[in-house]
Design a protein around this motif. Structure first.
Motif, PDB file in Angstrom:
ATOM      1  N   PHE A  37       6.908   4.203  28.807  1.00 30.50           N
ATOM      2  CA  PHE A  37       8.414   4.251  28.634  1.00 30.50           C
ATOM      3  C   PHE A  37       8.093   2.977  30.209  1.00 30.50           C
ATOM      4  O   PHE A  37       7.162   2.808  30.573  1.00 30.50           O
ATOM      5  N   ARG A  38       8.569   1.627  30.417  1.00 30.57           N
ATOM      6  CA  ARG A  38       8.491  -0.045  31.245  1.00 30.57           C
ATOM      7  C   ARG A  38      10.099  -0.099  31.811  1.00 30.57           C
ATOM      8  O   ARG A  38      10.858   0.506  31.243  1.00 30.57           O
ATOM      9  N   GLN A  39       9.775  -0.868  33.640  1.00 31.72           N
ATOM     10  CA  GLN A  39      11.006  -1.311  33.768  1.00 31.72           C
ATOM     11  C   GLN A  39      10.645  -2.156  34.461  1.00 31.72           C
ATOM     12  O   GLN A  39       9.364  -2.288  35.107  1.00 31.72           O
ATOM     13  N   LYS A  43      15.885  -5.113  35.835  1.00 29.11           N
ATOM     14  CA  LYS A  43      16.026  -3.631  35.000  1.00 29.11           C
ATOM     15  C   LYS A  43      15.796  -2.477  35.432  1.00 29.11           C
ATOM     16  O   LYS A  43      15.568  -2.401  36.246  1.00 29.11           O
ATOM     17  N   GLU A  44      16.490  -2.305  33.977  1.00 28.87           N
ATOM     18  CA  GLU A  44      16.768   0.040  33.926  1.00 28.87           C
ATOM     19  C   GLU A  44      14.812  -0.414  33.128  1.00 28.87           C
ATOM     20  O   GLU A  44      14.749  -0.640  32.030  1.00 28.87           O
ATOM     21  N   ARG A  45      14.991   1.253  33.055  1.00 31.52           N
ATOM     22  CA  ARG A  45      14.151   1.440  32.733  1.00 31.52           C
ATOM     23  C   ARG A  45      14.410   1.840  31.015  1.00 31.52           C
ATOM     24  O   ARG A  45      15.282   2.035  31.026  1.00 31.52           O
ATOM     25  N   GLU A  46      13.313   1.307  30.268  1.00 28.52           N
ATOM     26  CA  GLU A  46      13.020   1.296  29.091  1.00 28.52           C
ATOM     27  C   GLU A  46      12.835   2.159  28.202  1.00 28.52           C
ATOM     28  O   GLU A  46      11.268   1.688  28.801  1.00 28.52           O
ATOM     29  N   ALA A  92       6.325  -5.053  33.253  1.00 28.47           N
ATOM     30  CA  ALA A  92       6.804  -4.688  33.974  1.00 28.47           C
ATOM     31  C   ALA A  92       5.955  -3.288  34.190  1.00 28.47           C
ATOM     32  O   ALA A  92       4.669  -3.783  34.257  1.00 28.47           O
ATOM     33  N   TYR A  94       4.919  -0.244  33.798  1.00 30.90           N
ATOM     34  CA  TYR A  94       4.635   1.010  32.546  1.00 30.90           C
ATOM     35  C   TYR A  94       4.283   3.239  33.382  1.00 30.90           C
ATOM     36  O   TYR A  94       3.834   2.387  34.064  1.00 30.90           O
ATOM     37  N   TYR A  95       5.034   3.263  32.565  1.00 29.66           N
ATOM     38  CA  TYR A  95       5.307   4.956  32.978  1.00 29.66           C
ATOM     39  C   TYR A  95       5.096   5.629  31.616  1.00 29.66           C
ATOM     40  O   TYR A  95       5.786   5.732  30.396  1.00 29.66           O
ATOM     41  N   SER A 110      15.125   8.583  28.526  1.00 28.83           N
ATOM     42  CA  SER A 110      14.677   8.918  29.422  1.00 28.83           C
ATOM     43  C   SER A 110      14.871  10.346  30.110  1.00 28.83           C
ATOM     44  O   SER A 110      13.823  11.572  30.214  1.00 28.83           O
ATOM     45  N   TRP A 116       6.462  12.653  34.859  1.00 25.84           N
ATOM     46  CA  TRP A 116       5.961  10.812  35.302  1.00 25.84           C
ATOM     47  C   TRP A 116       5.113  11.033  35.614  1.00 25.84           C
ATOM     48  O   TRP A 116       5.162  11.501  37.007  1.00 25.84           O
TER      49      TRP A 116
END
Length: 126
Positions: A37-39, A43-46, A92, A94-95, A110, A116
């Motif tokens: 995912f990335r944020q 912005k929200e995490r996507e 962003a 990145y997770y 998510s 995470w």
């Protein structure tokens, strides 16, 4: 104690490439979905990408399809994200994420992940 540790982030020019790695410890995820995912700021995490343990189910966000590739080395308990043709809008944190529920199919949400990493910064300059 389960830990996911990302590495490989950094600063790159538009059009360049980076490869992110996420190494898990504390339990095995060799039979579990893992994802990225990335944020971006403000912005929200996507969702970016996710892959089942066998690779039989792999999903990508439309914004990265054809440019990013998710892969896994189950023996190393590690998931990767190869990012090519990077754009400034890819900037962003990145997770990586891992699903501990025992399901096969990866989630694009998510809420489908239990563990995470701390995140790694990717910055793409124009």
């Amino acid at each position: 104690q389960v830990q996911l540790v990302e590495s490989g982030g950094g600063l790159v020019q538009a059009g360049g490439s980076l490869r992110l790695s996420c190494a898990a410890s504390g339990r095995t995820f060799s039979r579990s979905p893992m994802g990225w995912f990335r944020q971006a700021p403000g912005k929200e995490r996507e969702f970016v990408a996710a892959r089942s343990w066998s690779g039989g189910s792999t999903y990508y966000a439309d914004s990265v399809k054809g440019r990013f590739t998710i892969s896994r080395d189950n023996a190393k308990n590690t998931v990767y994200l190869q990012m090519n043709s990077l754009k400034p809008e890819d900037t962003a944190v990145y997770y990586c994420a891992a699903d501990g529920s025992g399901t096969y199919f990866p989630s694009r949400g998510s809420m489908g992940y239990d563990y995470w990493g701390q995140g790694t910064q990717v910055t793409v300059s124009s």
